[in-house]
Design a protein around this motif. Sequence first.
Motif, PDB file in Angstrom:
ATOM      1  N   SER A 184       0.858  -1.184   0.000  1.00  0.00           N
ATOM      2  CA  SER A 184       0.000   0.000   0.000  1.00  0.00           C
ATOM      3  C   SER A 184       0.896   1.235   0.000  1.00  0.00           C
ATOM      4  CB  SER A 184      -0.879   0.001   1.262  1.00  0.00           C
ATOM      5  OG  SER A 184      -1.533   1.232   1.420  1.00  0.00           O
ATOM      6  N   GLU A 185       0.381   2.324  -0.494  1.00  0.00           N
ATOM      7  CA  GLU A 185       1.117   3.595  -0.471  1.00  0.00           C
ATOM      8  C   GLU A 185       0.932   4.338   0.847  1.00  0.00           C
ATOM      9  OE1 GLU A 185       3.161   4.724  -2.960  1.00  0.00           O
ATOM     10  OE2 GLU A 185       2.823   2.744  -3.841  1.00  0.00           O
ATOM     11  N   THR A 186       0.059   3.852   1.711  1.00  0.00           N
ATOM     12  CA  THR A 186      -0.283   4.535   2.953  1.00  0.00           C
ATOM     13  C   THR A 186       0.868   4.476   3.959  1.00  0.00           C
ATOM     14  OG1 THR A 186      -2.614   3.993   2.640  1.00  0.00           O
ATOM     15  CG2 THR A 186      -1.938   4.608   4.873  1.00  0.00           C
ATOM     16  N   TYR A 241       1.976   0.231   5.273  1.00  0.00           N
ATOM     17  CA  TYR A 241       0.810  -0.640   5.322  1.00  0.00           C
ATOM     18  C   TYR A 241       0.779  -1.634   4.173  1.00  0.00           C
ATOM     19  CZ  TYR A 241      -1.036   2.330   8.968  1.00  0.00           C
ATOM     20  OH  TYR A 241      -1.199   2.998  10.144  1.00  0.00           O
ATOM     21  N   TYR A 242       0.033  -2.711   4.410  1.00  0.00           N
ATOM     22  CA  TYR A 242      -0.325  -3.682   3.392  1.00  0.00           C
ATOM     23  C   TYR A 242      -1.843  -3.741   3.318  1.00  0.00           C
ATOM     24  CZ  TYR A 242       4.335  -5.893   3.725  1.00  0.00           C
ATOM     25  OH  TYR A 242       5.675  -6.171   3.719  1.00  0.00           O
ATOM     26  N   THR A 243      -2.358  -3.997   2.123  1.00  0.00           N
ATOM     27  CA  THR A 243      -3.754  -4.363   1.937  1.00  0.00           C
ATOM     28  C   THR A 243      -3.810  -5.883   1.945  1.00  0.00           C
ATOM     29  OG1 THR A 243      -4.377  -2.374   0.737  1.00  0.00           O
ATOM     30  CG2 THR A 243      -5.649  -4.371   0.248  1.00  0.00           C
ATOM     31  N   ASP A 290     -10.503  -7.437  -0.870  1.00  0.00           N
ATOM     32  CA  ASP A 290      -9.447  -6.606  -0.303  1.00  0.00           C
ATOM     33  C   ASP A 290      -9.887  -5.985   1.011  1.00  0.00           C
ATOM     34  OD1 ASP A 290      -7.640  -7.012  -2.363  1.00  0.00           O
ATOM     35  OD2 ASP A 290      -8.308  -5.247  -3.488  1.00  0.00           O
ATOM     36  N   PRO A 329      -8.275  -2.903   2.676  1.00  0.00           N
ATOM     37  CA  PRO A 329      -7.212  -1.912   2.499  1.00  0.00           C
ATOM     38  C   PRO A 329      -6.535  -1.512   3.810  1.00  0.00           C
ATOM     39  CG  PRO A 329      -9.176  -1.284   1.277  1.00  0.00           C
ATOM     40  CD  PRO A 329      -9.553  -2.433   2.172  1.00  0.00           C
ATOM     41  N   ASP A 330      -5.218  -1.499   3.779  1.00  0.00           N
ATOM     42  CA  ASP A 330      -4.401  -1.013   4.896  1.00  0.00           C
ATOM     43  C   ASP A 330      -4.699  -1.743   6.210  1.00  0.00           C
ATOM     44  OD1 ASP A 330      -3.354   0.782   3.041  1.00  0.00           O
ATOM     45  OD2 ASP A 330      -4.723   2.383   3.625  1.00  0.00           O
TER      46      ASP A 330
END
Length: 94
Positions: free
Chosen positions: A39-41, A53-55, A62, A64-65
Amino acid sequence: MATARWNGEIIAESDDTRIVEGNHYFPIESVSPDYLRPSETTTVCSWKGTASYYTLHVGGEDNPDAAWYYADPKPEAAQIKGYVAFWKGVEVTG
């Protein structure tokens, strides 16, 4: 043994979790890599540092985050380097 589950699947299992602020941090090698999507978070904790983070991707869905980690934690949090924690509906037992 601590276990993390989401969407009917075991995401991670380990006897070597680290508990910080009530969260089980699992060694990254105990987490099934098939379920993790980068993730880009990012977020910043004043004493742990910058979290990435990972989704979770499980059963075609999914979350997300839903997993986070500290790639380069501050010295006070060095014990969680290489570990991943979960939230957002992931059930952690143990």
